[in-house]
Design an enzyme around this catalytic site. Structure first.
Site, PDB file in Angstrom:
ATOM      1  N   SER A   1       4.271   3.868  -5.249  1.00 19.72           N
ATOM      2  CA  SER A   1       3.152   3.176  -4.615  1.00 19.72           C
ATOM      3  C   SER A   1       2.529   4.096  -3.583  1.00 19.72           C
ATOM      4  CB  SER A   1       3.632   1.880  -3.956  1.00 19.72           C
ATOM      5  OG  SER A   1       4.373   2.205  -2.799  1.00 19.72           O
ATOM      6  N   LYS A   2       1.457   3.594  -2.992  1.00 20.50           N
ATOM      7  CA  LYS A   2       0.682   4.395  -2.045  1.00 20.50           C
ATOM      8  C   LYS A   2       1.532   5.076  -0.979  1.00 20.50           C
ATOM      9  CE  LYS A   2      -3.662   1.990  -2.011  1.00 20.50           C
ATOM     10  NZ  LYS A   2      -4.330   0.921  -1.310  1.00 20.50           N
ATOM     11  N   ARG A   3       2.557   4.373  -0.550  1.00 23.09           N
ATOM     12  CA  ARG A   3       3.323   4.954   0.563  1.00 23.09           C
ATOM     13  C   ARG A   3       4.107   6.202   0.155  1.00 23.09           C
ATOM     14  NH1 ARG A   3       8.576   3.313   0.364  1.00 23.09           N
ATOM     15  NH2 ARG A   3       8.902   1.762  -1.252  1.00 23.09           N
ATOM     16  N   HIS A   4       4.175   6.503  -1.158  1.00 19.30           N
ATOM     17  CA  HIS A   4       4.814   7.748  -1.584  1.00 19.30           C
ATOM     18  C   HIS A   4       3.833   8.915  -1.575  1.00 19.30           C
ATOM     19  CE1 HIS A   4       7.502   4.719  -3.571  1.00 19.30           C
ATOM     20  NE2 HIS A   4       8.382   5.487  -2.977  1.00 19.30           N
ATOM     21  N   GLY A   5       2.653   8.697  -1.021  1.00 23.64           N
ATOM     22  CA  GLY A   5       1.648   9.761  -1.027  1.00 23.64           C
ATOM     23  C   GLY A   5       0.603   9.419  -2.071  1.00 23.64           C
TER      24      GLY A   5
END
Ligand code: GLU
Length: 468
Positions: free
Chosen positions: A237-241
């Site tokens: 998801s977004k929080r992985h970059g």
């Protein structure tokens, strides 16, 4: 049989790497078998869909080079067709109106949960309703017995008992069709032979197969591709970059590198790492895709990107670099040919963002000298070294690397300095920092006029510092 595959994104956001991988697999499968690849936009969720997302998906597909043979088809343009099929199912007794209210269904659910049963519709309206009243939905009459068998190309055989499936809603109370119905109608009408999609849809497949059977349609082959996970094991998801395909473009990746990375994610061919598109088409096999989820590894992608930057045709890399130069407000016409810059920089730069940043000085005057480099290399007396170089370079005939290299060597000898004491101040003078390609290549790319002007500017700078 002519193969027909499709990519069917819901336009509720940008094209993310998971979607891109499914699209790639569908595209490869069609290309490998001389079939057709269809793009279908599943935009029936009017609240969550947007034109902006459609554009982002199309932009992503174009950047990746996953060209489609048919479409994009929009589900919102096909509501009449869905209504027709719903009527057909009602008429032939494979669907029925259900008048159960939300409250009623909620109570049923709670009872089932309390009894530790799987919450499901109890089929109350399945055999007709005596005194129909209030809002109604349409439910599909799922077969009560037997099994649905899916011979999934990735997951192998999946058997689901029909008694596990309840009668799903195919039209809401406002008459609009639901997801499972629209997918079925489209896959049928579009003659899709292979449904390749994320395995988050695997639970829908037996339901879809039952509707397809009721419609007398030819069943497609299914291939459910496992999810992509982030390095912490959670769904990517977004929080992985970056997960948006276009973010990878912005971050300086080549589309081929991302495709190569995505095809290798959960699939291998011996220990081969690099695959041209032709090789992917020839070698990729859905049957060999891992059943378990794959973990996204940014380091590996970066390594692949560097391989592509180093080994691709410089003219091709230059076309992508031009976009990044444009983003920095640089007109490539104001300096050396970008393909030559690529050749000089490709060993050193792993992304096109780095390459663009480290090549600005070929096109544009830099504001000031990097502090550390200036402190180290612009010491008192260095203006004399630069003065010497200025005189030699001014006298040179052809402005090309070997002659320039000779000037630097000769100057070091004449001034009785080691090479670094000549080349490094020169580098800082012309680039503004202590890093650049080989000094002769740097000067050759920069050209006579910019080189001489920048040496003069550095001499002046050192004198000003000395006098201050
Ligand atoms: N529209 C669905 C999604 O974006 C895909 C449906 C399908 O591939 O069958 O998840």
């Amino acid at each position: 049989m002519s193969i027909r595959t499709r990519f069917a994104p819901s336009p509720t956001g940008y094209l993310h790497v998971g979607g891109a991988r499914t699209a790639l697999f569908s595209w490869l499968y069609a290309r490998k078998h001389g079939g057709r690849f269809i793009l279908r936009i599943e935009d029936t969720d009017l609240e969550r869909s947007s034109q902006e997302s459609v554009n982002a998906i199309l932009e992503g597909m174009t950047w990746l080079g996953l060209e489609y043979d048919e479409g994009p088809f929009y589900q919102t343009h096909r509501f009449d067709r869905y209504k027709e099929v719903i009527q057909q199912l009602l008429a032939q007794g494979d669907a029925y109106y259900c008048y159960c209210s939300r409250e009623e269904l909620e109570i049923l659910r709670e009872q089932q949960m309390a009894n530790k049963e799987k919450p499901r519709y109890n089929g109350k309206c399945r055999h007709g309703v005596d005194n129909p009243q209030g809002e109604r939905v349409v439910r599909f009459k799922n077969p009560g017995q037997g099994d649905v068998i899916i011979d999934d190309l990735v997951k192998g055989r999946i058997v689901v008992a029909n008694k596990e499936l309840d009668d799903l809603i195919i039209a809401r109370s406002d008459g609009t069709p639901t997801y499972n119905l629209t997918v079925v109608v489209d896959d049928m009408d579009m003659g899709i032979t292979h449904v390749i999609r994320g395995d988050d849809h695997v639970n829908n497949t037996p339901r879809q197969i039952n509707i397809l059977k009721a419609l007398g349609a030819q069943l497609p082959v299914y291939a459910h591709v496992p999810m992509i996970l982030g390095s912490d094991g959670a769904r990517l998801s977004k929080r992985h970059g970056a997960v948006s395909v276009m973010q990878y473009r912005n971050d300086g990746y080549l589309p081929e590198a991302l495709l190569n990375y995505l095809v290798r994610l959960g699939w291998s061919h011996g220990d081969q790492e690099l695959f041209s598109l032709e090789e992917m088409v020839a070698l990729f096999e859905l049957e060999k895709v891992n059943v378990s989820a794959s973990t996204f590894n940014t380091e590996k992608l970066l390594w692949l990107n560097h391989q592509y930057i180093m080994n691709s045709d410089p003219a091709h890399v230059a076309r992508h670099l031009a976009w990044h130069m444009g983003e920095r407000g640089i007109d490539p016409a104001t300096g050396p040919a970008l393909a030559d810059v690529v050749k000089a920089q490709r060993e050193r730069c792993k992304t096109l963002v780095d390459m663009a940043a480290e090549s600005e000085y070929f096109y544009k005057e830099f504001d000031g000298y990097e502090e550390k480099a200036a402190k180290k290399h612009f010491k008192a007396g260095v203006d004399d070294v630069l003065q010497h170089l200025l005189a030699q370079f001014s006298a040179i005939g052809d402005w090309e690397a070997s002659g320039l290299h000779q000037v630097v060597l000769d100057s070091a000898e004449q001034l009785q300095l080691n090479l670094g004491k000549v080349a490094q101040p020169l580098r800082v003078a012309v680039c503004g920092s202590g890093v650049s390609p080989a000094i002769d290549a740097t000067l050759a790319l920069l050209g006579r006029e910019k080189t001489l002007k920048r040496i003069e500017r550095a001499i002046q700078h050192i004198k000003n510092v000395e006098n201050s």
